[in-house]
Design an enzyme around this catalytic site. Structure first.
Site, PDB file in Angstrom:
ATOM      1  CE1 TYR A  96      -4.599  -0.590   0.640  1.00 49.25           C
ATOM      2  CE2 TYR A  96      -3.586  -2.950   0.461  1.00 49.25           C
ATOM      3  CZ  TYR A  96      -4.779  -1.795   0.170  1.00 49.25           C
ATOM      4  OH  TYR A  96      -5.858  -2.615   0.166  1.00 49.25           O
ATOM      5  N   GLY A 110      -9.582  -6.026  -4.659  1.00 57.30           N
ATOM      6  CA  GLY A 110      -8.578  -6.396  -5.505  1.00 57.30           C
ATOM      7  C   GLY A 110      -8.108  -6.769  -3.842  1.00 57.30           C
ATOM      8  CG  ASP A 111      -7.112  -5.895  -0.615  1.00 58.39           C
ATOM      9  OD1 ASP A 111      -5.982  -5.618  -0.545  1.00 58.39           O
ATOM     10  OD2 ASP A 111      -7.788  -4.415  -0.180  1.00 58.39           O
ATOM     11  CB  SER A 112     -11.434 -10.383  -2.029  1.00 60.88           C
ATOM     12  OG  SER A 112     -12.247 -11.792  -2.467  1.00 60.88           O
ATOM     13  CB  ALA A 135      -6.530 -12.946   0.139  1.00 57.83           C
TER      14      ALA A 135
END
Length: 459
Positions: free
Chosen positions: A142, A258-260, A263
């Protein structure tokens, strides 16, 4: 498949939603007055990616992230307790706090606080050991300096499992040992342009060319460019790229998608998937994440039904239709081999209202009803075929012998069945009457049935 943990390395943030209602503008400026504000806090950045991963797997998830000694860090630690194992890296610069003021599902403004970058202290031995023993590593950059730290990069270069790198415009380049890098379309275009390798354009050819350029620029194994509602494009640097379309999602909160995605890709690689398989899993996971409410629903435990292909987002769909005063229609069956009779019934059912939910029997349920040789097609595949029909809005798989329980959950206004029930009192009618729903019979194309198709194929 390694038994090690999934290790998430990156910048941990504290996200705060201030959610209220608004019915008027201020008299001195054309801005909304937000009232009855409720404060909702959640992990952000790498911390959100770690929590999403932990909710999706029984594998241990370890978060390696710099944390300052301030109030924001204390609140973040409390949110992570019991969800992931935190290995904090001492840091100065303050915890980044991002506050969204929201009215319903819409953001009005975002207020950021905390230093834009952190200065890391010594990388703990526990962090190095976790990375070396990881089944896979997800780097959630980030742009606050974590991925630029020499000690962090040295540890990542010796990671025990495949590295998935979710980049940031202000972050460092991925380590060359990364298996998969996951920029979005704008990030890919920005980096490719900076490297002098972007000819412009938004089509798949242009996206594929950027992905190839990024692989050469970074020296990584593969690049997948996420394209939002268009899905994702995966390139290995040569040959035709793989494009994974996304299932359309209406509404939802894209924050955290995007994190999902990253991951889910990292978890799939940890479980032994090849890169293309991991990307396909990630596209589907990101769609479900958005449909379920996105980051705003981070603390909602997901429904894990291995034989359910597509129930995610159904509640949101029904709420939208009902809030608009629409009619919810449902129908059901095994739908083992989709044929012209099914299509006619489904099309007619959708015409009765504003959305159509198809309830299908699970594989075990079909076996109990039809015998050990059925189903011919598994529930996930049956659901995918049905979802592809333009007049089907959602698919739900149920494991009981009758749809009574799933109907009680969905509470449709209309329950429609094919005309082979004409003149009979549908067994579901009594259930529908509990909330004022109506069971109806639709015209049926005679001579079309899965059993008849199977018998003809044996001749």
């Amino acid at each position: 498949m390694s038994a090690g943990p999934l290790v998430v390395v990156g910048d941990a943030l504290l996200d705060v939603d201030l959610v209220g209602s608004s019915s008027r503008l201020t008299p001195d400026a054309p801005v909304p007055v937000v009232e009855d504000v409720e404060t909702r806090e959640r992990p952000g950045g790498a911390a959100l990616a770690a929590v999403i991963a932990a909710q999706a797997t029984g594998r241990e998830v370890v978060l390696v992230a710099p944390l300052a000694d301030d109030e924001g860090a204390a609140r973040l630690r409390a949110l992570l307790t019991g969800r992931v194992r935190l290995v904090a890296v001492p840091a100065t610069g303050g915890t980044a706090v991002k506050q969204r003021v929201r009215v319903g599902d819409h953001s009005v403004v975002r207020i950021d606080s905390g230093a834009p970058a952190v200065t890391l202290g010594e990388l703990p031995a526990e962090a190095v050991e976790a990375i070396r023993g990881a089944a896979a590593v997800l780097v959630a950059d980030y742009g606050r300096g974590t991925t630029s730290d020499a000690a962090v990069r040295a540890a990542l270069a010796e990671a025990g499992g495949p590295v998935v790198w979710d980049p940031h415009p202000r972050g460092a380049d991925p380590v060359p040992s990364a298996r998969l890098v996951t920029p979005n379309a704008s990030e890919a275009a920005r980096v490719a342009a900076a490297a002098g390798a972007d000819a412009g354009g938004e089509g798949l050819a242009a996206v594929g060319a950027r992905a190839e350029a990024l692989i050469r620029h970074w020296g990584v194994g593969a690049v997948v460019v996420t394209l939002g509602a268009r899905g994702a494009l995966l390139s290995y640097g040569e040959g035709a790229p793989m494009v994974v379309p996304a299932v359309p999602v209406t509404g939802g909160d894209p924050c955290g998608a995007g994190d999902s995605f990253a991951a889910a890709a990292a978890l799939a690689l940890a479980d032994g998937a090849v890169t293309g398989e991991a990307v396909a899993v990630a596209v589907a996971s990101a769609g479900r994440f958005v449909a379920a409410g996105g980051a705003s629903a981070w603390d909602t435990s997901p429904v894990r039904e291995p034989n359910v292909a597509a129930e995610d987002g159904v509640s949101a769909l029904l709420a939208r239709v009902r809030n608009a005063g629409g009619t919810v229609v449902a129908t059901g069956g095994c739908f083992d081999l989709l044929h012209a009779g099914h299509v006619a019934t489904l099309r007619a059912a959708r015409g009765l209202g504003d959305c159509l939910v198809v309830c299908i029997n699970s594989d075990d349920s079909v076996r109990r009803l039809k015998g050990p040789s059925r189903p011919l097609v598994t529930a996930p595949d049956r659901a995918r075929v049905l979802e592809a029909l333009e007049f089907v809005d959602a698919v739900v798989v149920f494991d009981e012998d009758t749809p009574a329980q799933v109907l009680d959950r969905l509470r449709p206004d209309v329950w429609a069945k094919g005309g082979d029930y004409a003149g009979a009192d549908l067994p579901e009618a009594a259930v529908l009457r509990q909330w004022g729903g109506q069971a109806v019979v639709l015209p049926y194309l005679d001579g079309h049935s899965t059993t008849a198709l199977v018998e003809r194929s044996r001749v």
